[in-house]
Design a protein around this motif. Structure first.
Motif, PDB file in Angstrom:
ATOM      1  N   PHE A  67       0.819  -1.217   0.000  1.00  0.00           N
ATOM      2  CA  PHE A  67       0.000   0.000   0.000  1.00  0.00           C
ATOM      3  C   PHE A  67       0.855   1.272   0.000  1.00  0.00           C
ATOM      4  N   MET A  79      -4.474   5.923  -1.209  1.00  0.00           N
ATOM      5  CA  MET A  79      -5.775   5.635  -1.807  1.00  0.00           C
ATOM      6  C   MET A  79      -6.583   6.909  -1.941  1.00  0.00           C
ATOM      7  N   ARG A  94     -10.701   8.275  -3.846  1.00  0.00           N
ATOM      8  CA  ARG A  94     -11.961   7.762  -4.363  1.00  0.00           C
ATOM      9  C   ARG A  94     -12.557   8.724  -5.375  1.00  0.00           C
ATOM     10  N   MET A 109     -12.919   3.161  -5.565  1.00  0.00           N
ATOM     11  CA  MET A 109     -11.756   3.411  -4.719  1.00  0.00           C
ATOM     12  C   MET A 109     -10.516   3.056  -5.538  1.00  0.00           C
ATOM     13  N   ILE A 159      -6.450   2.551  -5.329  1.00  0.00           N
ATOM     14  CA  ILE A 159      -5.321   2.341  -4.417  1.00  0.00           C
ATOM     15  C   ILE A 159      -4.039   2.339  -5.237  1.00  0.00           C
ATOM     16  N   LYS A 160      -3.081   3.128  -4.803  1.00  0.00           N
ATOM     17  CA  LYS A 160      -1.740   3.120  -5.403  1.00  0.00           C
ATOM     18  C   LYS A 160      -0.877   2.195  -4.561  1.00  0.00           C
ATOM     19  N   THR A 161      -0.070   1.378  -5.245  1.00  0.00           N
ATOM     20  CA  THR A 161       0.782   0.415  -4.550  1.00  0.00           C
ATOM     21  C   THR A 161       2.230   0.600  -4.988  1.00  0.00           C
ATOM     22  N   CYS A 167     -12.198  -5.999  -7.662  1.00  0.00           N
ATOM     23  CA  CYS A 167     -11.010  -5.171  -7.886  1.00  0.00           C
ATOM     24  C   CYS A 167     -10.373  -5.522  -9.226  1.00  0.00           C
ATOM     25  N   THR A 174      -1.553   0.182  -9.590  1.00  0.00           N
ATOM     26  CA  THR A 174      -2.842   0.819  -9.325  1.00  0.00           C
ATOM     27  C   THR A 174      -3.951  -0.223  -9.294  1.00  0.00           C
ATOM     28  N   MET A 215     -12.893   2.627   2.766  1.00  0.00           N
ATOM     29  CA  MET A 215     -11.632   3.362   2.880  1.00  0.00           C
ATOM     30  C   MET A 215     -11.191   3.458   4.334  1.00  0.00           C
TER      31      MET A 215
END
Length: 156
Positions: free
Chosen positions: A83, A86, A88, A93, A95-97, A120, A126, A141
């Motif tokens: 992680f 994140m 929205r 939602m 999420i950047k990883t 997901c 991403t 979230m």
């Protein structure tokens, strides 16, 4: 018919403390399913139902969880490790990883069965998560934020 019956069995044991196969058969018959003890026994085996002690000290059927003990902690660890951030957009939602971790983090989110996440899609860094509603997105979230900010190594 079998899928509907087995879905009904899960619903019945979730809503009621069902102690015996006979009790389950009575509930199913009352719901319009004509079942025999052999059918009930087969369904219990196929659904991987097990008995546990209820709060009242009696036994009741539950669905045996597929996750083994400690497995969800591994998923949380993958989520934490990958992680980055994140955000929205309505009920989506994002999420950047860490680069290359999006697929693993998305799989971890799916495995954690967070209520509200419909599914997901992951790229390299991403993840886009479809959430049931805008309100659910805010709750999801908050849950994800708690999971990634809580540490079990004694430093938090």
């Amino acid at each position: 018919m079998k899928i509907k019956r087995q879905t009904k069995i899960i619903e019945l044991i979730t809503k009621n403390d069902v102690e015996t196969q006979e009790e389950l058969a009575e509930l199913l018959n009352a719901a319009g399913y004509n079942v025999t003890q052999a059918t009930i026994s087969r369904d219990i085996r196929e659904l991987k139902l097990t008995k546990v002690s209820s709060e009242k000290g009696k036994q009741k059927y539950i669905v045996l969880q597929k996750q083994e003990a400690g497995l969800s902690e591994k998923f949380v660890r993958v989520l934490r490790d990958g992680f980055v951030s994140m955000d929205r957009a309505q009920n989506i939602m994002v999420i950047k990883t860490v680069s290359g971790m999006a697929m693993a983090v998305a799989a971890a989110l799916d495995a954690l069965h967070i209520n509200g996440i419909v599914g997901c899609i992951a790229g390299d860094d991403t993840i886009m998560c479809a959430i049931r509603s805008v309100e659910d997105t805010i709750e999801v979230m908050e849950k994800v934020n708690k999971l990634v900010s809580t540490r079990n190594d004694g430093y938090n």
